[in-house]
Structure formats: structure tokens, C-alpha cells
Design a protein around this motif. Structure first.
Motif, short mmCIF file in Angstrom:
data_model
loop_
_atom_site.label_atom_id
_atom_site.label_comp_id
_atom_site.label_asym_id
_atom_site.label_seq_id
_atom_site.Cartn_x
_atom_site.Cartn_y
_atom_site.Cartn_z
N PRO A 37 -0.61 8.58 11.03
CA PRO A 37 -2.06 8.63 11.29
C PRO A 37 -2.37 8.71 12.78
O PRO A 37 -1.57 8.28 13.62
CB PRO A 37 -2.56 7.31 10.70
N ILE A 38 -3.54 9.23 13.06
CA ILE A 38 -4.07 9.24 14.42
C ILE A 38 -5.34 8.39 14.37
O ILE A 38 -6.28 8.72 13.65
CB ILE A 38 -4.38 10.67 14.91
N ARG A 39 -5.32 7.31 15.10
CA ARG A 39 -6.45 6.38 15.10
C ARG A 39 -7.05 6.32 16.50
O ARG A 39 -6.35 6.05 17.47
CB ARG A 39 -6.00 4.99 14.66
N ASP A 40 -8.35 6.56 16.57
CA ASP A 40 -9.06 6.56 17.85
C ASP A 40 -8.38 7.47 18.87
O ASP A 40 -8.29 7.15 20.05
CB ASP A 40 -9.19 5.14 18.41
N GLY A 41 -7.85 8.61 18.38
CA GLY A 41 -7.22 9.59 19.25
C GLY A 41 -5.79 9.26 19.65
O GLY A 41 -5.19 9.98 20.43
N ILE A 42 -5.23 8.18 19.09
CA ILE A 42 -3.88 7.76 19.45
C ILE A 42 -2.96 7.88 18.23
O ILE A 42 -3.22 7.27 17.19
CB ILE A 42 -3.86 6.30 19.95
N PRO A 43 -1.87 8.66 18.34
CA PRO A 43 -0.93 8.77 17.23
C PRO A 43 -0.21 7.44 17.00
O PRO A 43 0.30 6.84 17.95
CB PRO A 43 0.06 9.84 17.68
N VAL A 44 -0.19 6.98 15.78
CA VAL A 44 0.50 5.74 15.41
C VAL A 44 1.87 6.15 14.87
O VAL A 44 2.00 6.52 13.70
CB VAL A 44 -0.29 4.92 14.38
N MET A 45 2.88 6.11 15.72
CA MET A 45 4.20 6.64 15.39
C MET A 45 5.14 5.56 14.86
O MET A 45 6.29 5.45 15.26
CB MET A 45 4.80 7.31 16.63
N LEU A 46 4.65 4.76 13.95
CA LEU A 46 5.45 3.71 13.33
C LEU A 46 5.73 4.09 11.88
O LEU A 46 4.82 4.44 11.13
CB LEU A 46 4.70 2.37 13.36
N GLU A 47 6.98 3.98 11.47
CA GLU A 47 7.35 4.31 10.10
C GLU A 47 6.57 3.46 9.10
O GLU A 47 6.15 3.94 8.06
CB GLU A 47 8.85 4.12 9.90
#
Length: 66
Positions: A37-47
Motif C-alpha cells: 500500500p501507499i499511505r499518505d504518499g509513502i510506500p509501505v514496504m513491509l511484508e
């Protein structure tokens, strides 16, 4: 989502390229089958935060939105 940022990011699981899904606001890895997901313009790169993609998505076919 900034194209240059997408080009720098890789899937933390498979180390493969990611594609941006504008409709779902996610970065997808067809190799690992995960969508980050991308939240508030920040990619959340956690499995642990990633969504498992459907078979259709992995194959590059359109899937219905939730």
C-alpha cells in the motif's frame, strides 16, 4: 506516485521490480504476488502490510476492485 521513486524501489521479498497500480494506490510485485500500500504518499514496504494478489492480478489480467 513519483516515477523515479518507483524505479528505485524493489520488492523486499523477491527483490523484483514493482509496478504502480494507480487505481488501488499500490506497488505490485508479480514475482512475489504481493501488493504494497501507499499511505499518505509513502510506500509501505513491509511484508506484513502487503496484500496477497489474486491469481488474475499475478497474471496481469484485470481484477475487480474490492
Amino acid at each position: 506516485m513519483d516515477k523515479e521513486l518507483i524505479a528505485m524501489l524493489i520488492c523486499p521479498v523477491s527483490h523484483s521490480e514493482l509496478t504502480f497500480d494507480r487505481e488501488r494506490n499500490e506497488l505490485k510485485s508479480s514475482v512475489s504476488g504481493l501488493a504494497y500500500p501507499i499511505r499518505d504518499g509513502i510506500p509501505v514496504m513491509l511484508e506484513s502490510e502487503a496484500r496477497v494478489m489474486t491469481t488474475e492480478e499475478k497474471l496481469g489480467k484485470a481484477a475487480p476492485a474490492p
